[in-house]
Design an enzyme around this catalytic site. Structure first.
Site, short mmCIF file in Angstrom:
data_model
loop_
_atom_site.label_atom_id
_atom_site.label_comp_id
_atom_site.label_asym_id
_atom_site.label_seq_id
_atom_site.Cartn_x
_atom_site.Cartn_y
_atom_site.Cartn_z
N HIS A 44 -10.22 -4.16 -4.14
CA HIS A 44 -9.14 -4.58 -3.24
C HIS A 44 -8.22 -3.38 -3.00
CE1 HIS A 44 -5.87 -6.58 -1.42
NE2 HIS A 44 -5.11 -6.63 -2.49
N CYS A 91 -5.26 -12.25 -2.04
CA CYS A 91 -6.17 -11.09 -1.86
C CYS A 91 -7.56 -11.30 -2.46
CB CYS A 91 -5.54 -9.85 -2.46
SG CYS A 91 -3.87 -9.59 -1.89
N ASN A 123 -2.47 -2.61 2.69
CA ASN A 123 -3.01 -3.78 2.00
C ASN A 123 -3.08 -4.93 3.01
OD1 ASN A 123 -3.44 -6.09 0.52
ND2 ASN A 123 -1.93 -5.64 -1.07
N1 ACO Z 1 11.05 4.19 -0.95
C1 ACO Z 1 11.74 4.92 -1.84
N2 ACO Z 1 11.97 4.52 -3.10
C2 ACO Z 1 11.47 3.32 -3.46
C3 ACO Z 1 10.73 2.52 -2.58
C4 ACO Z 1 10.53 2.98 -1.28
N3 ACO Z 1 9.85 2.30 -0.35
N4 ACO Z 1 10.36 1.39 -3.23
C5 ACO Z 1 10.83 1.49 -4.48
N5 ACO Z 1 11.52 2.65 -4.63
C6 ACO Z 1 12.18 3.16 -5.82
C7 ACO Z 1 12.61 2.09 -6.77
O1 ACO Z 1 13.85 1.54 -6.40
C8 ACO Z 1 12.68 2.85 -8.09
O2 ACO Z 1 13.89 3.54 -8.12
P1 ACO Z 1 14.71 3.66 -9.52
O3 ACO Z 1 13.80 4.41 -10.44
O4 ACO Z 1 15.93 4.39 -9.11
O5 ACO Z 1 14.96 2.24 -9.95
C9 ACO Z 1 11.58 3.88 -7.96
O6 ACO Z 1 11.27 3.97 -6.55
C10 ACO Z 1 10.32 3.52 -8.71
O7 ACO Z 1 10.04 2.15 -8.46
P2 ACO Z 1 8.76 1.44 -9.03
O8 ACO Z 1 8.77 0.02 -8.62
O9 ACO Z 1 8.59 1.79 -10.47
O10 ACO Z 1 7.64 2.24 -8.19
P3 ACO Z 1 6.11 2.20 -8.39
O11 ACO Z 1 5.62 3.54 -8.65
O12 ACO Z 1 5.69 1.10 -9.31
O13 ACO Z 1 5.59 1.81 -6.91
C11 ACO Z 1 4.80 -0.13 -5.77
C12 ACO Z 1 6.02 0.59 -6.32
C13 ACO Z 1 4.22 0.73 -4.65
C14 ACO Z 1 5.24 -1.47 -5.23
C15 ACO Z 1 3.76 -0.33 -6.91
O14 ACO Z 1 4.39 -0.86 -8.04
C16 ACO Z 1 2.62 -1.23 -6.52
O15 ACO Z 1 1.81 -0.89 -5.66
N6 ACO Z 1 2.50 -2.38 -7.20
C17 ACO Z 1 1.41 -3.29 -6.94
C18 ACO Z 1 1.68 -4.06 -5.70
C19 ACO Z 1 0.52 -4.93 -5.38
O16 ACO Z 1 -0.60 -4.58 -5.65
N7 ACO Z 1 0.75 -6.08 -4.82
C20 ACO Z 1 -0.33 -6.96 -4.56
C21 ACO Z 1 -0.09 -7.59 -3.31
S1 ACO Z 1 -1.53 -8.48 -2.97
C22 ACO Z 1 -1.22 -10.03 -2.30
O17 ACO Z 1 -1.59 -11.00 -2.87
C23 ACO Z 1 -0.52 -10.11 -0.95
#
Ligand code: ACO
Length: 338
Positions: A265, A123, A295
């Site tokens: 980003h 990214c 993203n």
């Molecule tokens: N639908 C429903 N529930 C979900 C989903 C979903 N799609 N995904 C995760 N959950 C659940 C989890 O299992 C967890 O349940 P639990 O509490 O029973 O264990 C709960 O939701 C909370 O999970 P978290 O991982 O803590 O959720 P968070 O609020 O952190 O959101 C997310 C997850 C959206 C992935 C976030 O952490 C995020 O955006 N992280 C950064 C990702 C990113 O920027 N990546 C960069 C990619 S760039 C590249 O180089 C390609």
């Protein structure tokens, strides 16, 4: 003092036709017994829909999206393909391993006088490429560069992982960067770039490269797709985006309140809001398109930029800060005066 300055004279973007809504993902995952909801995706990421290339549609290959974005940028700049000396193409989802996607683009565009290279910094790739173009232009080795950030992330989405598959989309953004007089105020001011390979495991594709070439087992187990520790990436993203932005502004003695536009980003609206708050930048100055496109990795910043330029938001003389992080992990911020 550099011999020249580099200035952006054209922007363009392109997206596949197919819109994938959160509800489409809910239904796709339900077929494999995985639960999610439109509400969860919207509240946790800020994404409502994204675009995805139709597999097999040659118009929506990475280089084809790059081509459409490049043509739009060249038209705005009033340049022809033959005018381009350098094609710097940021992508982590190339058309083919060889030739590079930049060479595919060169072939399709007819940029016969250019040298073309791909760069994979996930990214952060667009900012890395823009900085390379800036340096080559400043030293006089390149007069006109075409810089692209383009991805077909739908090809590497891990549909067995509900926390990452909801995030990604496909897109291309391009800019034309031209040589200008060294003392012009309308220029790329500077970039702060870094990476930390120790953090590789947080966001990676385990197999499918030369280390572990794809086998039937690897494909069955989704090991040729994205694996991500979202929670950890989230925390590091907020910290590093804030710190790289601060460092870059400090270098130029620019206070955050003097900034006209901030283009972070587009990974998660909650990351963007947290960074803006830490930098004391009001959300009215933060440019976003994540709600509609998700993203799109290296394409997020140039597509947001193009949209803002075409909407007449970014005006001559305004100061714009771009800020990115990605798999690697890689980091970068770039400051420019439009
Ligand atoms: N639908 C429903 N529930 C979900 C989903 C979903 N799609 N995904 C995760 N959950 C659940 C989890 O299992 C967890 O349940 P639990 O509490 O029973 O264990 C709960 O939701 C909370 O999970 P978290 O991982 O803590 O959720 P968070 O609020 O952190 O959101 C997310 C997850 C959206 C992935 C976030 O952490 C995020 O955006 N992280 C950064 C990702 C990113 O920027 N990546 C960069 C990619 S760039 C590249 O180089 C390609």
């Amino acid at each position: 003092m550099a011999t020249y300055a580099a200035t952006i004279t054209g922007t363009g973007s392109a997206f596949p036709a197919g819109i994938v809504t959160n509800q489409d993902i809910v239904e796709k995952l339900a077929a494999s017994g995985i639960e999610t909801s439109d509400q969860w995706i919207r509240e946790r990421s800020g994404i409502r829909e994204r675009r995805m290339a139709a597999p097999g549609n040659a118009e929506e290959h990475n280089s084809s999206l790059g081509l459409a974005a490049s043509r739009a940028a060249l038209e705005m700049a009033g340049k022809k393909p033959e005018d381009i000396d350098l094609i710097a193409y940021a992508t982590c989802t190339p058309d083919t391993v060889i030739p590079s996607t930049s060479c595919w683009l060169q072939h399709k565009l007819g940029a016969v006088n250019a040298w073309a290279m791909d760069l994979n910094a996930a990214c952060s790739g667009f900012l890395y490429c823009l900085s390379i173009a800036d340096q080559f232009i400043q030293t006089g080795q390149v007069k006109t560069a075409l810089v692209i950030g383009a991805e077909v992330l739908s090809s590497i989405i891990n549909w067995s992982d509900r926390s990452s598959c909801i995030l990604f989309g496909d897109a291309a953004g391009a800019v034309v960067v031209e040589r200008a007089e060294a003392d012009t105020p309308h220029r790329i001011l500077s970039a702060t770039l870094r990476s930390d390979g120790n953090l590789w495991e947080l966001l990676h594709i385990p197999c499918g490269g030369s280390r572990y070439p794809a086998t039937a087992d690897i494909i069955r187990d989704h090991l040729n797709k994205i694996h991500m520790n979202g929670r950890e990436v989230f925390k590091i993203a907020v910290r590093t985006l804030t710190s790289f932005a601060k460092q870059t502004l400090k270098k130029h003695k620019i206070a955050p309140e003097e900034l006209d536009w901030f283009i972070p980003h587009q990974a998660n609206i909650r990351i963007i809001e947290a960074v803006a708050e830490r930098l004391s930048i009001p959300m009215e100055k933060v440019l976003v398109n994540i709600e509609r496109f998700g993203n799109t990795s290296s394409a997020t910043i140039p597509t947001v930029l193009d949209e803002a330029v075409r909407a007449g938001k970014i005006q001559k003389g305004q100061t714009v800060l771009m800020d990115a992080f990605g798999s690697g992990l890689t980091f970068g911020a770039l400051l420019l005066r439009w």
